[in-house]
Design a protein around this motif. Structure first.
Motif, PDB file in Angstrom:
ATOM      1  N   ASP A 134       0.821  -1.203   0.000  1.00 19.37           N
ATOM      2  CA  ASP A 134       0.000   0.000   0.000  1.00 19.37           C
ATOM      3  C   ASP A 134       0.862   1.262   0.000  1.00 19.37           C
ATOM      4  O   ASP A 134       0.585   2.218  -0.734  1.00 19.37           O
ATOM      5  N   GLN A 135       1.915   1.280   0.800  1.00 18.65           N
ATOM      6  CA  GLN A 135       2.790   2.445   0.887  1.00 18.65           C
ATOM      7  C   GLN A 135       3.508   2.693  -0.440  1.00 18.65           C
ATOM      8  O   GLN A 135       3.609   3.826  -0.898  1.00 18.65           O
ATOM      9  N   CYS A 136       3.967   1.634  -1.073  1.00 22.00           N
ATOM     10  CA  CYS A 136       4.686   1.758  -2.336  1.00 22.00           C
ATOM     11  C   CYS A 136       3.805   2.397  -3.419  1.00 22.00           C
ATOM     12  O   CYS A 136       4.283   3.200  -4.222  1.00 22.00           O
ATOM     13  N   LEU A 137       2.530   2.056  -3.410  1.00 20.57           N
ATOM     14  CA  LEU A 137       1.620   2.552  -4.451  1.00 20.57           C
ATOM     15  C   LEU A 137       0.768   3.732  -3.998  1.00 20.57           C
ATOM     16  O   LEU A 137       0.007   4.280  -4.790  1.00 20.57           O
ATOM     17  N   GLY A 138       0.883   4.095  -2.743  1.00 21.97           N
ATOM     18  CA  GLY A 138       0.131   5.247  -2.244  1.00 21.97           C
ATOM     19  C   GLY A 138      -0.983   4.876  -1.284  1.00 21.97           C
ATOM     20  O   GLY A 138      -1.112   5.479  -0.240  1.00 21.97           O
ATOM     21  N   ASP A 139      -1.786   3.879  -1.635  1.00 18.46           N
ATOM     22  CA  ASP A 139      -2.836   3.387  -0.739  1.00 18.46           C
ATOM     23  C   ASP A 139      -3.414   2.086  -1.288  1.00 18.46           C
ATOM     24  O   ASP A 139      -3.088   1.672  -2.396  1.00 18.46           O
ATOM     25  N   GLU A 140      -4.296   1.468  -0.501  1.00 14.44           N
ATOM     26  CA  GLU A 140      -4.824   0.148  -0.911  1.00 14.44           C
ATOM     27  C   GLU A 140      -5.708   0.228  -2.149  1.00 14.44           C
ATOM     28  O   GLU A 140      -5.810  -0.732  -2.906  1.00 14.44           O
ATOM     29  N   SER A 141      -6.336   1.361  -2.380  1.00 13.43           N
ATOM     30  CA  SER A 141      -7.192   1.469  -3.564  1.00 13.43           C
ATOM     31  C   SER A 141      -6.359   1.454  -4.850  1.00 13.43           C
ATOM     32  O   SER A 141      -6.795   0.920  -5.868  1.00 13.43           O
ATOM     33  N   ARG A 142      -5.157   2.004  -4.810  1.00  9.21           N
ATOM     34  CA  ARG A 142      -4.293   1.995  -6.005  1.00  9.21           C
ATOM     35  C   ARG A 142      -3.861   0.563  -6.328  1.00  9.21           C
ATOM     36  O   ARG A 142      -3.858   0.170  -7.494  1.00  9.21           O
ATOM     37  N   LEU A 143      -3.501  -0.204  -5.312  1.00  5.38           N
ATOM     38  CA  LEU A 143      -3.137  -1.612  -5.532  1.00  5.38           C
ATOM     39  C   LEU A 143      -4.323  -2.368  -6.128  1.00  5.38           C
ATOM     40  O   LEU A 143      -4.156  -3.163  -7.059  1.00  5.38           O
ATOM     41  N   ALA A 144      -5.515  -2.087  -5.642  1.00  3.27           N
ATOM     42  CA  ALA A 144      -6.715  -2.748  -6.164  1.00  3.27           C
ATOM     43  C   ALA A 144      -6.965  -2.366  -7.620  1.00  3.27           C
ATOM     44  O   ALA A 144      -7.383  -3.206  -8.418  1.00  3.27           O
ATOM     45  N   GLN A 145      -6.696  -1.111  -7.966  1.00  5.00           N
ATOM     46  CA  GLN A 145      -6.866  -0.690  -9.360  1.00  5.00           C
ATOM     47  C   GLN A 145      -5.896  -1.425 -10.285  1.00  5.00           C
ATOM     48  O   GLN A 145      -6.248  -1.808 -11.394  1.00  5.00           O
TER      49      GLN A 145
END
Length: 163
Positions: free
Chosen positions: A140-151
């Motif tokens: 999540d931290q690497c991508l900004g938040d959990e929603s970005r990983l889900a996208q």
């Protein structure tokens, strides 16, 4: 001829027990046995709903269920098939030595005694285990938040899982 007909074994491993069932070709149960992790486990501190079980405890359960089948008179020569179901999203990690261990099994010794090196991790976490929270947070931290990983992947970061 029920006494000589084919039998089929089914195993159901949950966080509480391992059940074994032998049915005949008409799907009539002939033998049913179980190993309850709370009541039957030797040298393991197990509580119902356990989050992470030791693989050796599960091997002990398999050994015990097979022994109980034998004590109940199951003729393993009649067994034509075996099936199993594991706990929901549980994981057991096979090692590079696993295949060799299977090739060298000795019917006079327990699975627990023979398969100690067959697994790369001594525990079998299930869906309730949250020991990988640090790794989930890192995604999540690497991508900004959990929603970005889900996208990107179609799913948020999950704890230990066999999905």
């Amino acid at each position: 001829m029920v006494g000589n007909s084919a039998l089929y074994l089914g195993f159901d491993l949950s966080t509480q027990q391992l059940k074994g069932l032998a049915v005949n070709s008409d799907l009539r149960p002939e033998h049913e046995v179980k190993f309850d992790f709370d009541a039957d486990a030797k040298d393991f501190n197990v509580t119902k709903g356990v989050l992470t079980n030791e693989v050796e405890n599960e091997l002990q359960a398999i050994d015990s269920v097979l022994q109980r089948f034998q004590e109940h008179g199951l003729d393993f020569g009649r067994v034509h098939g075996v099936s199993g179901a594991g706990m929901q999203h549980g994981s057991i990690y096979w090692s590079e030595q696993g295949e060799r261990a299977l090739e060298q099994l000795d019917s006079s010794a327990s699975l627990q005694a023979q398969l100690g090196d067959a697994f790369s991790h001594p525990y079998s976490p299930n869906w309730q285990d949250a020991s990988t929270q640090e790794q989930c947070d890192a995604f999540d931290q690497c991508l900004g938040d959990e929603s970005r990983l889900a996208q990107i992947t179609g799913s948020k970061a999950h704890h230990v899982s066999s999905l």
